[in-house]
Design a protein around this motif. Structure first.
Motif, PDB file in Angstrom:
ATOM      1  N   ASP A  30       9.119 -38.653 -27.710  1.00 12.28           N
ATOM      2  CA  ASP A  30       8.842 -37.769 -28.400  1.00 12.28           C
ATOM      3  C   ASP A  30       8.167 -36.337 -27.651  1.00 12.28           C
ATOM      4  OD1 ASP A  30       6.639 -38.087 -26.853  1.00 12.28           O
ATOM      5  OD2 ASP A  30       5.352 -39.547 -28.207  1.00 12.28           O
ATOM      6  N   ARG A  31       7.794 -35.333 -28.766  1.00 11.75           N
ATOM      7  CA  ARG A  31       8.135 -33.989 -28.319  1.00 11.75           C
ATOM      8  C   ARG A  31       7.190 -34.169 -26.143  1.00 11.75           C
ATOM      9  NH1 ARG A  31       5.578 -30.115 -32.414  1.00 11.75           N
ATOM     10  NH2 ARG A  31       4.916 -31.825 -33.571  1.00 11.75           N
ATOM     11  N   ASN A  32       5.975 -34.887 -26.415  1.00 11.06           N
ATOM     12  CA  ASN A  32       4.855 -34.808 -24.932  1.00 11.06           C
ATOM     13  C   ASN A  32       5.934 -35.795 -23.826  1.00 11.06           C
ATOM     14  OD1 ASN A  32       3.431 -33.373 -26.758  1.00 11.06           O
ATOM     15  ND2 ASN A  32       2.783 -34.871 -27.378  1.00 11.06           N
ATOM     16  N   SER A  33       7.067 -36.365 -23.936  1.00 10.30           N
ATOM     17  CA  SER A  33       7.394 -37.540 -23.436  1.00 10.30           C
ATOM     18  C   SER A  33       7.299 -36.678 -21.909  1.00 10.30           C
ATOM     19  CB  SER A  33       8.789 -38.137 -23.394  1.00 10.30           C
ATOM     20  OG  SER A  33       8.498 -38.482 -25.317  1.00 10.30           O
ATOM     21  N   PRO A  34       6.980 -37.403 -20.882  1.00 11.92           N
ATOM     22  CA  PRO A  34       6.833 -36.678 -19.477  1.00 11.92           C
ATOM     23  C   PRO A  34       7.736 -36.405 -18.746  1.00 11.92           C
ATOM     24  CG  PRO A  34       6.211 -39.320 -19.265  1.00 11.92           C
ATOM     25  CD  PRO A  34       6.110 -38.907 -20.854  1.00 11.92           C
ATOM     26  N   LYS A  35       9.328 -37.080 -19.062  1.00  7.89           N
ATOM     27  CA  LYS A  35      10.100 -36.706 -17.602  1.00  7.89           C
ATOM     28  C   LYS A  35      11.609 -36.553 -18.735  1.00  7.89           C
ATOM     29  CE  LYS A  35       8.305 -40.232 -14.510  1.00  7.89           C
ATOM     30  NZ  LYS A  35       8.279 -41.911 -14.612  1.00  7.89           N
ATOM     31  N   LEU A  36      11.492 -36.959 -19.346  1.00  8.80           N
ATOM     32  CA  LEU A  36      12.562 -36.274 -20.334  1.00  8.80           C
ATOM     33  C   LEU A  36      12.198 -35.723 -21.429  1.00  8.80           C
ATOM     34  CD1 LEU A  36      14.781 -40.019 -20.118  1.00  8.80           C
ATOM     35  CD2 LEU A  36      15.052 -37.318 -19.153  1.00  8.80           C
ATOM     36  N   CYS A  37      13.125 -34.688 -21.747  1.00 10.38           N
ATOM     37  CA  CYS A  37      12.796 -33.327 -22.932  1.00 10.38           C
ATOM     38  C   CYS A  37      12.155 -34.501 -24.158  1.00 10.38           C
ATOM     39  CB  CYS A  37      12.855 -32.121 -22.726  1.00 10.38           C
ATOM     40  SG  CYS A  37      12.690 -30.914 -23.870  1.00 10.38           S
ATOM     41  N   GLY A  38      12.344 -34.019 -24.667  1.00 12.53           N
ATOM     42  CA  GLY A  38      11.723 -34.522 -26.412  1.00 12.53           C
ATOM     43  C   GLY A  38      12.069 -33.810 -26.765  1.00 12.53           C
ATOM     44  N   ASP A  39      11.301 -32.596 -26.912  1.00 13.08           N
ATOM     45  CA  ASP A  39      10.699 -31.773 -27.357  1.00 13.08           C
ATOM     46  C   ASP A  39      12.096 -31.307 -28.287  1.00 13.08           C
ATOM     47  OD1 ASP A  39       9.954 -29.493 -29.176  1.00 13.08           O
ATOM     48  OD2 ASP A  39       8.516 -28.605 -27.573  1.00 13.08           O
ATOM     49  N   THR A  41      12.352 -28.196 -29.868  1.00  8.03           N
ATOM     50  CA  THR A  41      11.953 -26.218 -29.846  1.00  8.03           C
ATOM     51  C   THR A  41      12.493 -26.460 -28.232  1.00  8.03           C
ATOM     52  OG1 THR A  41      10.379 -26.928 -28.805  1.00  8.03           O
ATOM     53  CG2 THR A  41      10.440 -26.761 -31.474  1.00  8.03           C
ATOM     54  N   ASN A  42      13.314 -27.255 -27.216  1.00  6.92           N
ATOM     55  CA  ASN A  42      13.301 -27.154 -26.383  1.00  6.92           C
ATOM     56  C   ASN A  42      15.397 -27.586 -26.687  1.00  6.92           C
ATOM     57  OD1 ASN A  42      14.651 -26.863 -23.573  1.00  6.92           O
ATOM     58  ND2 ASN A  42      12.781 -28.129 -22.460  1.00  6.92           N
ATOM     59  N   ILE A  43      15.488 -26.989 -26.819  1.00  4.72           N
ATOM     60  CA  ILE A  43      17.133 -26.746 -27.007  1.00  4.72           C
ATOM     61  C   ILE A  43      17.646 -27.691 -26.118  1.00  4.72           C
ATOM     62  CG2 ILE A  43      19.294 -25.850 -28.384  1.00  4.72           C
ATOM     63  CD1 ILE A  43      18.123 -26.841 -30.009  1.00  4.72           C
ATOM     64  N   LYS A  44      17.745 -26.683 -24.907  1.00  7.85           N
ATOM     65  CA  LYS A  44      18.578 -26.539 -23.600  1.00  7.85           C
ATOM     66  C   LYS A  44      17.836 -27.980 -23.246  1.00  7.85           C
ATOM     67  CE  LYS A  44      19.210 -24.685 -19.007  1.00  7.85           C
ATOM     68  NZ  LYS A  44      18.198 -24.463 -18.124  1.00  7.85           N
ATOM     69  N   GLY A  45      16.266 -28.488 -22.787  1.00 11.07           N
ATOM     70  CA  GLY A  45      15.970 -29.321 -22.382  1.00 11.07           C
ATOM     71  C   GLY A  45      16.447 -30.911 -23.425  1.00 11.07           C
ATOM     72  N   ILE A  46      16.852 -30.715 -24.877  1.00 13.39           N
ATOM     73  CA  ILE A  46      17.557 -31.445 -25.201  1.00 13.39           C
ATOM     74  C   ILE A  46      18.550 -32.247 -24.844  1.00 13.39           C
ATOM     75  CG2 ILE A  46      18.188 -32.363 -27.788  1.00 13.39           C
ATOM     76  CD1 ILE A  46      15.191 -32.399 -27.652  1.00 13.39           C
ATOM     77  N   ALA A  47      20.071 -31.176 -24.817  1.00 16.21           N
ATOM     78  CA  ALA A  47      21.518 -31.152 -24.368  1.00 16.21           C
ATOM     79  C   ALA A  47      21.056 -31.596 -22.958  1.00 16.21           C
ATOM     80  CB  ALA A  47      21.310 -29.884 -24.136  1.00 16.21           C
ATOM     81  N   GLU A  48      19.734 -31.489 -21.757  1.00 12.11           N
ATOM     82  CA  GLU A  48      19.742 -32.035 -19.721  1.00 12.11           C
ATOM     83  C   GLU A  48      19.302 -33.466 -20.398  1.00 12.11           C
ATOM     84  OE1 GLU A  48      19.290 -27.793 -18.363  1.00 12.11           O
ATOM     85  OE2 GLU A  48      17.230 -28.972 -18.845  1.00 12.11           O
ATOM     86  N   THR A  49      17.968 -33.631 -21.848  1.00 13.81           N
ATOM     87  CA  THR A  49      18.022 -34.861 -21.580  1.00 13.81           C
ATOM     88  C   THR A  49      19.098 -36.024 -21.746  1.00 13.81           C
ATOM     89  OG1 THR A  49      15.806 -34.371 -22.321  1.00 13.81           O
ATOM     90  CG2 THR A  49      16.562 -36.551 -23.265  1.00 13.81           C
ATOM     91  N   ILE A  50      20.129 -35.590 -22.850  1.00 15.39           N
ATOM     92  CA  ILE A  50      21.428 -36.167 -23.678  1.00 15.39           C
ATOM     93  C   ILE A  50      22.368 -36.708 -21.420  1.00 15.39           C
ATOM     94  CG2 ILE A  50      23.228 -36.330 -25.169  1.00 15.39           C
ATOM     95  CD1 ILE A  50      21.208 -34.780 -26.883  1.00 15.39           C
ATOM     96  N   GLN A  51      22.407 -35.678 -20.911  1.00 20.26           N
ATOM     97  CA  GLN A  51      23.484 -35.595 -19.901  1.00 20.26           C
ATOM     98  C   GLN A  51      22.527 -36.565 -19.355  1.00 20.26           C
ATOM     99  OE1 GLN A  51      23.716 -31.785 -18.994  1.00 20.26           O
ATOM    100  NE2 GLN A  51      24.655 -31.000 -21.454  1.00 20.26           N
ATOM    101  N   LYS A  52      21.504 -36.343 -18.768  1.00 22.14           N
ATOM    102  CA  LYS A  52      21.026 -37.184 -18.088  1.00 22.14           C
ATOM    103  C   LYS A  52      20.950 -38.745 -18.074  1.00 22.14           C
ATOM    104  CE  LYS A  52      17.299 -36.842 -14.835  1.00 22.14           C
ATOM    105  NZ  LYS A  52      15.578 -35.546 -14.730  1.00 22.14           N
TER     106      LYS A  52
END
Ligand SMILES: NC(=O)c1ccc[n+]([C@@H]2O[C@H](COP(=O)([O-])OP(=O)(O)OC[C@H]3O[C@@H](n4cnc5c(N)ncnc54)[C@H](OP(=O)(O)O)[C@@H]3O)[C@@H](O)[C@H]2O)c1
Length: 300
Positions: A30-39, A41-52
């Motif tokens: 969800d948007r507050n998940s601690p280790k992986l970005c699920g927010d 509004t954070n486009i870069k974070g979402i891309a990084e989560t998927i790559q990871k």
């Protein structure tokens, strides 16, 4: 099989946490998940989560769904409903993964009273509908394997929706006016989640099913008739109501002005989905009755 789910705590996300589990290892954010970005509004974070995570399947149940507020928060609605799904689709393409996304009947202007097919021209009446339509188009042009399910009038036992609002207002108010000239099909989050899992099983074997599908229960109603049914079920359960079902007042949309304009006809033609995935969609009343009962039992 690794599955990455965004929006795990929404109505649909909650049910997907159940229905997707048998397909493989589920990472639900969800948007507050601690280790992986699920927010979203954070486009870069979402891309990084998927790559990871490098999932085989990405499912996006997160969305900006406040239709009236979207009129004032266009940029935020666009980031969440258009840009974030587009990034997910691009990352899915790089990984050769499947991407599942949900959209809405609000991509249409709601004219006529026919059931709209997938190919019917879109003409959203409000910002929410436009941002969802733009999201669909970017997913489609990304050329990733995708399933986009356009649905309508979503409810679930978990989350905020029309059923819960009616039960609350029925307890608080002495009178209630409900719009009678907007028609559509209430569709359960459980059904959406179950069909998603079923469709994914087919899609993994037959990639040519990639595309856009209308997914809703069958039949239709108005908001007023829908509210009447909810009140009747509540009455059967001796739920404390200040208003009896037949006292619900019926009004046209122009007597209930809202910031965002809504389509009058939200009916979706679901033949393509039923034929492609070999399923029979249920009529809307029985699952509504089940969910109202579940909510009332939980509250008793
Ligand atoms: N609800 C309907 O009547 C309806 C009708 C047609 C189509 N749809 C579509 O169906 C899908 C599922 O909707 P739903 O009914 O399950 O909606 P929902 O219950 O409101 O769930 C949406 C989820 O998105 C999350 N979210 C919002 N902004 C976010 C962000 N910046 N980052 C991460 N998560 C965020 C919300 O989190 P918070 O709880 O933290 O805000 C919420 O959990 C959506 O694509 C929607 O457009 C819904």
């Amino acid at each position: 099989m690794k599955i990455l789910l965004f929006g795990k705590n929404g109505q649909v996300g909650w049910e997907l946490q159940r229905s997707l589990l048998p397909l493989g290892d589920l990472i639900a954010l969800d948007r507050n998940s601690p280790k992986l970005c699920g927010d979203l509004t954070n486009i870069k974070g979402i891309a990084e989560t998927i790559q990871k995570v490098a999932p085989d399947i990405i499912v996006n149940a997160a969305a900006y769904i406040n239709v009236d507020k979207a009129e004032k928060e266009q940029n935020l609605a666009c980031t969440i409903n258009t840009e974030a799904p587009s990034i997910m689709a691009n990352e899915a393409k790089k990984l050769n993964a499947w991407f599942v996304h949900y959209s809405t009947d609000y991509v249409f202007d709601g004219n006529g009273n026919n059931l709209k097919k997938e190919c019917y021209p879109t003409a959203p009446l409000n910002v929410y509908g436009r941002t969802k339509r733009d999201g669909e188009q970017l997913i489609s042009t990304s050329n990733c394997h995708h399933l986009i399910f356009r649905t309508s009038w979503v409810y679930g036992a978990h989350g905020n929706n029309f059923i819960r609002t009616m039960l609350r207002l029925g307890k608080e108010r002495d009178s209630l006016k409900i719009v009678n000239d907007q028609i559509g099909t209430p569709t359960g989050a459980e059904l959406l989640a179950d069909i998603t899992a079923h469709a994914l099983r087919t899609a993994l074997k037959h990639p040519d099913v990639s595309g856009l599908y209308h997914l809703a229960a069958t039949g239709y109603t108005s908001w007023h008739a829908y509210a009447h049914l909810i009140f009747k079920i509540a009455q059967e359960f001796s739920f404390e109501l200040k208003i009896q079902p037949d006292q619900l007042m019926s009004i046209p949309s122009n007597e209930f002005p809202t910031l965002a304009k809504r389509p009058l006809n939200s009916r979706l033609n679901t033949q393509k989905l039923q034929a492609t995935f070999n399923i029979n969609l249920p009529s809307w009343e029985t699952p509504v009755r089940r969910t109202v009962t579940e909510i009332l039992n939980r509250n008793s």
